[in-house]
Design an enzyme around this catalytic site. Structure first.
Site, PDB file in Angstrom:
ATOM      1  CD  GLU A  95      -7.964   2.321   5.491  1.00  0.00           C
ATOM      2  OE1 GLU A  95      -7.172   2.567   6.540  1.00  0.00           O
ATOM      3  OE2 GLU A  95      -8.064   3.277   4.447  1.00  0.00           O
ATOM      4  CB  CYS A 129      -7.720   4.605   0.247  1.00  0.00           C
ATOM      5  SG  CYS A 129      -6.416   3.865   1.892  1.00  0.00           S
ATOM      6  CG  HIS A 264      -5.441   5.306  -3.107  1.00  0.00           C
ATOM      7  ND1 HIS A 264      -5.091   6.367  -1.928  1.00  0.00           N
ATOM      8  CD2 HIS A 264      -5.437   3.709  -3.034  1.00  0.00           C
ATOM      9  CE1 HIS A 264      -5.166   4.946  -1.564  1.00  0.00           C
ATOM     10  NE2 HIS A 264      -4.720   4.300  -1.936  1.00  0.00           N
TER      11      HIS A 264
END
Length: 522
Positions: A95, A129, A264
């Site tokens: 990103e 993400c 994550h």
């Protein structure tokens, strides 16, 4: 039904598709979170206890998303003595956007020039993400498709996570992970076992095209993350239960069926809360859960709570974090090494957790385990899936090789340079003022970079970026770093257009003797 396939196509798929090799890169410098608390004038423990973070890696103006990915790809190829000919797909999840048209993948193709291999599918994938996971799924799907030509796929997840001055800044970080994907892998993706949830929300987004900084709704972001976790786990459990029923086993799935759980990790405390959240899911789904003793002891008062009402319920959170403490220590804590020491890497975050896990357990301990991975990207997109570790832990096995390749992870983290908070703040200011500039030569030194790191030499007046690699001690000429090691496919060599762009040599002696590469004509 038109467009559908019979379920019994299992025999057509390659065997044991998954991750064959893994490499991780992070910056050579970090700021200590305890010192950052003092510098920012916040209460002691706000970052180290409240967020669960110890150190935060960061990049100088010498590194950008292209250089991070160049570094991690070349390190993976060199460490595993791979030829660039053996790669048939290369996809990048990121990103960190420095060009709204030209992909990071096309920059990485410069590493393939000497091999002559330009027949490489894939491109960049972006959604906060989650991009690295989407790229990884695409690679798995390619190998299991009619398009596969027998070569490996290479997946790269990389990002530079930076925030404006304030409460969010200590949740930054930077890094990249490269994963070689193929058949007969030691880390096997369990087919059909993905629980996915996609939904629209403005929890975290980057609408300003000239700024690296996101707009963040902190409370909404946490709610989105946890609600996605709830939903993904529910879908995953239903799918694995259906598989078990077909195999003649009729029982519910619980967290005990995972050998390890990784997530994550925007910050480590959220991961700890996530384990508690999954235990809450198990508790509420089992109407006969024993509350007199065992893991659910003392939780009877929460029997009738609704998941959607508990995202910010402190009593529920406290009770289930206490109940899940041992579960967290056994199945998740080891995976947070890189997250705790380097911070949030965005797309590579969950794969940094996988690297941390592989680095700290022996092949014998890992063999046969089921590892759950929860990937989340704001906006938002999430998947919980599982990896089955091969049973073969013998010396020289694929599992032995992948764990051995990561055995130096802690030593690499320990070898970084600690930077004072005021110098860190100055670095952030330089990035803010210069990351978008043309006709720019980076100000920071290359001397503190790890050996073998690619770095930015300059940005010309047309925004074309030129890179060089810091030499590796003991190596011969740098060109040897990308030579074909095991040529397997004969290709006609097609000169790259990038070679038409004049190479920019290092301008100072401190930059060493390097081979510069440019991302070519825009």
């Amino acid at each position: 039904m038109p467009g559908s396939l019979p379920v019994n196509t299992e025999s057509c798929w390659p065997k044991d598709v998954g991750i064959v090799a893994l490499e991780i890169y992070f910056p050579s410098q970090y700021v200590d979170q305890t010192e950052l608390e003092k510098y920012d004038g916040v209460d002691a423990g706000k970052y180290t206890i409240g967020l669960g973070q110890s150190k935060m890696g960061f990049c100088s103006d010498r590194e950008d998303i292209n250089s991070l990915c160049l570094t991690v790809v070349q390190k993976l190829m060199e460490r595993n003595s791979l030829s660039y000919d053996c790669i048939g797909r290369l996809e990048v999840g990121t990103e960190t956007i420095i060009d709204k048209s030209k992909s990071v993948k096309t920059v990485l193709m410069q590493l393939f020039e000497e091999s002559g291999n330009t027949d490489v599918e894939g491109i960049d994938t972006t959604n906060a993400c989650y991009g690295g996971t989407a790229a990884l799924f695409n690679a798995i799907n390619w190998i299991e498709s009619s398009s596969w030509d027998g070569r490996y796929a290479l997946v790269v997840a990389g990002d530079i996570a930076v925030y404006a001055t304030g409460n969010a800044r200590p949740t930054g970080g930077a890094g990249a992970v490269a994963m070689l994907v193929g058949s007969n892998a030691p880390l096997i993706f369990e087919r059909g076992l993905r629980g996915t949830h996609m939904q629209h929300a403005y929890d975290f987004y980057k609408p300003d095209m000239v700024s690296e900084y996101p707009v963040v709704d902190g409370k909404l972001s946490i709610q989105c993350y946890l609600s996605a976790l709830d939903r993904c786990y529910s879908v995953y459990r239903n799918k694995i239960h259906a598989q078990w029923q077909k195999e003649g086993t009729d029982r519910g799935f619980t967290l005990n069926d995972f050998g390890f759980m990784i997530f994550h990790s925007p910050y480590c405390k959220l991961v700890q809360k996530s384990v508690a959240r999954l235990l809450l899911n198990d508790f509420l789904s089992d109407q006969n859960a024993e509350t007199a003793n065992g893991v659910f002891s003392g939780l009877e008062a929460f029997r009738d709570v609704k998941l959607e009402d508990t995202y910010f319920d402190r009593d529920v959170e406290k009770a289930f974090m206490k109940a899940s403490a041992e579960l967290f220590n056994q199945k998740t804590k080891a995976s947070l090494l890189v997250s705790n020491q380097n911070g949030n890497m965005y797309t590579p975050s969950v794969y940094g957790c996988l690297a941390s896990l592989l680095a700290q357990y022996s092949p014998e301990h890992l063999a046969g385990q089921r590892i759950s991975e929860f990937s989340y990207g704001s906006g938002f997109a999430a998947t919980l899936y599982s990896i089955r570790v091969t049973q073969d832990a013998t010396p020289g096995s694929a599992l032995d090789k992948i764990t051995a390749s990561l055995s130096d992870l802690k030593a690499r983290l320990d070898s970084r340079k600690c930077i004072a908070p005021d110098v860190f703040a100055e670095n952030m200011k330089i990035r803010q003022e210069t990351h978008h500039l043309a006709n720019y030569i980076p100000q920071c030194s290359v001397e503190d970079l790890f050996e073998g790191t690619w770095y930015l030499v300059r940005v010309d007046e047309k925004h074309r970026r030129t890179y060089a690699r810091r030499p590796v001690m003991g190596d011969g000429p740098l060109e040897a770093g990308v030579e074909v090691v095991h040529p397997g496919i004969v290709h006609e060599h097609i000169p790259s257009p990038a070679k038409k762009v004049p190479r920019i040599p290092a301008t100072t002696e401190s930059e060493g003797v390097t081979v510069a590469i440019s991302n070519g004509v825009h």
